[in-house]
Design an enzyme around this catalytic site. Structure first.
Site, PDB file in Angstrom:
ATOM      1  N   SER A  70       0.839  -1.193   0.000  1.00 41.84           N
ATOM      2  CA  SER A  70       0.000   0.000   0.000  1.00 41.84           C
ATOM      3  C   SER A  70       0.872   1.239   0.000  1.00 41.84           C
ATOM      4  CB  SER A  70      -0.927   0.021   1.218  1.00 41.84           C
ATOM      5  OG  SER A  70      -1.718   1.204   1.245  1.00 41.84           O
TER       6      SER A  70
ATOM      7  N   PHE B 103      -0.649   3.057   4.726  1.00 38.69           N
ATOM      8  CA  PHE B 103      -1.387   2.140   5.594  1.00 38.69           C
ATOM      9  C   PHE B 103      -2.242   2.851   6.631  1.00 38.69           C
ATOM     10  CE2 PHE B 103       1.651  -0.858   3.875  1.00 38.69           C
ATOM     11  CZ  PHE B 103       0.879  -2.004   3.731  1.00 38.69           C
TER      12      PHE B 103
ATOM     13  N   HIS C 271       5.173  16.777   1.867  1.00 40.14           N
ATOM     14  CA  HIS C 271       5.892  15.853   2.736  1.00 40.14           C
ATOM     15  C   HIS C 271       7.176  16.495   3.249  1.00 40.14           C
ATOM     16  CE1 HIS C 271       3.255  12.677   1.103  1.00 40.14           C
ATOM     17  NE2 HIS C 271       3.578  12.024   2.213  1.00 40.14           N
ATOM     18  N   HIS C 272       7.808  15.810   4.164  1.00 42.36           N
ATOM     19  CA  HIS C 272       9.085  16.246   4.730  1.00 42.36           C
ATOM     20  C   HIS C 272      10.188  16.215   3.668  1.00 42.36           C
ATOM     21  CE1 HIS C 272      10.218  11.958   4.853  1.00 42.36           C
ATOM     22  NE2 HIS C 272       8.966  11.776   5.255  1.00 42.36           N
TER      23      HIS C 272
ATOM     24  N   LYS D  38      11.840  12.868   2.173  1.00 42.01           N
ATOM     25  CA  LYS D  38      11.115  11.896   1.347  1.00 42.01           C
ATOM     26  C   LYS D  38      11.767  11.792  -0.020  1.00 42.01           C
ATOM     27  CE  LYS D  38       6.526  10.473  -0.176  1.00 42.01           C
ATOM     28  NZ  LYS D  38       6.767   9.086   0.281  1.00 42.01           N
TER      29      LYS D  38
ATOM     30  N   THR E 278       0.990   7.954  -2.216  1.00 41.59           N
ATOM     31  CA  THR E 278      -0.399   8.234  -1.847  1.00 41.59           C
ATOM     32  C   THR E 278      -1.066   9.137  -2.880  1.00 41.59           C
ATOM     33  OG1 THR E 278       0.143   8.000   0.488  1.00 41.59           O
ATOM     34  CG2 THR E 278      -1.879   9.188  -0.049  1.00 41.59           C
TER      35      THR E 278
END
Length: 233
Positions: A96, A99, A131-132, A135, A142
């Site tokens: 995934s 999660f 995001h941070h 990443k 996602t």
């Protein structure tokens, strides 16, 4: 339950803490320099490594007859070979992009909204993910999953990080500080906008969801999704 952690970065450490709180045992903590020793003792493996290690990690689990939960993104060009190996080894597998229980509910909302909005040509969809700065992949897995959800339920046929052409969804990726993950889907028209948004406050939601998936898959064979785990189908 005996868990092998494949990837022992920040996510792996959060998973370890929550797993221990839930009464589980960690039998392997693998990073880039350590071996798979102890994997065969595990009831399940949880992979939060890096894209370059994911295929090897998942394959090793199948060869060891250990079901695996993978939250690593950026390796999906090899998904078909992993699926073939899983079937050949009668393995258990869940992959995934996210999660988090909240995100998987968000996926369902996204699909449902896309079906509704597909009837209204005056609205154009766009997405943003934040995001941070550590990443590695952009856009996030996602965000790609959200785009695919829209594509499956509308006339859109692709996504892009560039200037979108007709029937393409534009995804804007931002990397800011220590942001765990924020995803926004917006339908814009000349008169108004409709927006759905998920904001992660920390990494614990991702970790808890992965552990719940690991608890669920023990003893099962096949390829599953979080829809199966959360009974969303």
């Amino acid at each position: 339950m005996k868990i092998a952690l494949l990837g022992y970065g920040k996510m792996g450490q959060v998973i370890e803490r929550i797993a221990l709180e839930r009464g589980h045992e960690i039998v392997l903590k693998k990073d880039e320099t350590s071996s798979f020793e102890g994997l065969s003792n595990a009831d399940v493996a949880i992979d939060f490594s890096v894209p370059t290690a994911a295929v090897s990690n998942i394959s090793s689990c199948f060869h060891a007859n250990v079901p695996v939960i993978s939250g690593t993104t950026g390796w999906l060009e090899h998904y078909d070979e992993i699926a073939t190996l899983c079937a050949a080894k009668n393995g258990g597998f869940i992959s995934s992009s996210n999660f988090s229980l909240g995100v998987n509910i968000f996926f369902e909302l996204n699909d449902y909204l896309a079906k509704i909005m597909s009837k209204f040509d005056s609205y154009k969809v766009e997405m943003e993910e934040i995001h941070h700065t550590q990443k590695l992949d952009a856009p996030s897995g996602t965000a790609i999953s959200l785009a695919k959800g829209v594509i499956e339920n509308s006339s859109y046929n692709d996504w892009t990080i560039e200037n979108p052409e007709q029937n393409q969804i534009h995804i804007e990726s931002k990397r800011i500080g220590t942001v765990p993950g924020t995803h926004t889907v917006t339908y814009n028209s000349s008169v108004d906008a409709i927006e759905i948004k998920h904001t992660a406050h920390n990494r614990e939601g991702f970790a808890l969801g992965a552990i719940i998936a690991a608890e669920w898959i023990v003893g099962k064979q096949g390829i599953f999704t979080m829809k199966d785990v959360l009974n969303l189908k």
